[in-house]
Design a protein around this motif. Sequence first.
Motif, PDB file in Angstrom:
ATOM      1  N   THR A   1       0.832  -1.212   0.000  1.00 30.00           N
ATOM      2  CA  THR A   1       0.000   0.000   0.000  1.00 30.00           C
ATOM      3  C   THR A   1       0.862   1.256   0.000  1.00 30.00           C
ATOM      4  O   THR A   1       1.646   1.493   0.927  1.00 30.00           O
TER       5      THR A   1
ATOM      6  N   LYS B   1      -0.216   7.289  -1.455  1.00 25.32           N
ATOM      7  CA  LYS B   1      -1.220   7.576  -2.496  1.00 25.32           C
ATOM      8  C   LYS B   1      -1.668   9.010  -2.699  1.00 25.32           C
ATOM      9  O   LYS B   1      -2.377   9.289  -3.666  1.00 25.32           O
TER      10      LYS B   1
ATOM     11  N   THR C   1       2.296  -4.279   7.981  1.00 21.83           N
ATOM     12  CA  THR C   1       2.084  -5.036   9.225  1.00 21.83           C
ATOM     13  C   THR C   1       3.307  -5.850   9.622  1.00 21.83           C
ATOM     14  O   THR C   1       3.906  -6.506   8.781  1.00 21.83           O
TER      15      THR C   1
END
Length: 473
Positions: free
Chosen positions: A144, A147, A184
């Motif tokens: 991720t 963005k 994570t």
Amino acid sequence: MPRSAADYINSVRDGRVVYYRGGKRVDDITTHPIISIAVKHAADLFDVKDRLYDDPNYGRISRYFKVPRNTNDLLERYKLIYEDTLRFDGLFNIVQAIGSDALFSLMIVARKVDRKYGTNYYDRVMKYYEYVVKNDLAIAVAQTDVKGNRAKRPHEQEDRDMYLRVVEVRDDGIVVNGAKIHTTQGGPVANEIIVLPYRAMVEGDKDYAVAFAVPANTKGLKFIVRPVLEYDGNPNAVNAASRFEVESLTIFDHVFVPWDRVFMFGGEWDLAGQLAWTFATYHRFTAISYRAATANLYLGAALYAARANGIENAPHVRDWLVQMIMYKEIMRMGAMAAALEPWIDEGIAVPNPPVYTNVSKLYANAHFIDVVHGLIDIAGGLIATMPSHDDYINPEERQYISKYLRGAVDGDTRYKIMSLVRELGASHLMGYLLTAMIHAEGSEAASKIGMLREYNYKEAEELINKVLSKIKL
Ligand SMILES: Cc1cc2nc3c(=O)[nH]c(=O)nc-3n(C[C@H](O)[C@H](O)[C@H](O)COP(=O)(O)OP(=O)(O)OC[C@H]3O[C@@H](n4cnc5c(N)ncnc54)[C@H](O)[C@@H]3O)c2cc1C
């Protein structure tokens, strides 16, 4: 060589750059009062009995790294994740699951890229896979991106670093710059970080279409860890006092990656989406496998709270229990169905991508909040207002707490049960879990897009054509 928990713990004392609350750099994650608990949770995986199998090519390796070839392999993988999550008190243990999800997707997509572009990524991926499995490593996946403006593509962003990108190409490798987020465990706890593209790209995005792996102590790599509010400063933590995973904002400040660790780069931008999507499919299968196990925490706590309150057989309580059973079993059924009808891609079994993984994942996204609702309803307002653990252990107060908090069971037993229910239903941990159940392993919109894009409408269309043909105009 398979490692023990102690081997793993020694391996992460490696000078990596980790920050926790207030800009202080963490010297040693294995002794830090908060992060060491996440390290210990990861370490426990290495002490699980029967966690290894005999691979014909690589010898005795972790079952997490077994490349799935068929339904049975996928069913075994589901059970492995489900059972390990139960073993670790209902908390997922990500450090070999997510890395293997990434490795399987890299194996599949690297072959396609090589065929189309004459590259040699598959060999690099397999060499890296061998290194990982033989050294029994803990892996994080940083997919991720931060963005920036969500409405804009990577190359359209005002600040070009909103998606991680290649900023320099050298004879010996590439230099990347940018940041990944929500990484994570991985971040501050893993040995290796695998980086994947987050989304489909267009030609203008080619500097962003990059996949690679780096050790966690690589120069320029920095982890800013989330505050672990479910435990840090919280004397009422129950499960969170001994287990949690941490996420980080993962900074790549001009990080060098040698060629043998680069698995996609630039020219193959048109396959970045496929890599992102294949990883997401494996990872959603992982998600529904662990979420089914985690659901037992809520189901069990609701049952115990109902008994403690003397309402186990009340009709509305039975309704909530049915909802919780459905929540858990839909995850399990989804995982098993996805294993039963895999797609075989490049000789590797992918859990049935368009339907079962996404249906179950979307159910989890939408209905975890109902599970929490049920638990809170059954438990009563006590979980928001009950005396703290500090009061409970003070003898002067405890006599009153014990006396007045009794229900259908004695006060001490009910206090204990409600302490766990408070953590699951009215705490920082609940807020974290609720967010995780909606966003982790990809947002709802991403699952819906994936499902609609791949869904086969043929049966439905044929049926409607047949029925419509009865209408004579
Ligand atoms: C606990 C947890 C653990 C995680 N672990 C990992 C991990 O280990 N590795 C990893 O790589 N990621 C991890 N993730 C990230 C997870 O995959 C993302 O949270 C998810 O993909 C959503 O991205 P986001 O959080 O940036 O939200 P956003 O993308 O900002 O989403 C916010 C809203 O904006 C919408 N939106 C976004 N883009 C658009 C658009 N272009 N058009 C219209 N709407 C849009 C979304 O649908 C959503 O409604 C984790 C997340 C959590 C919560």
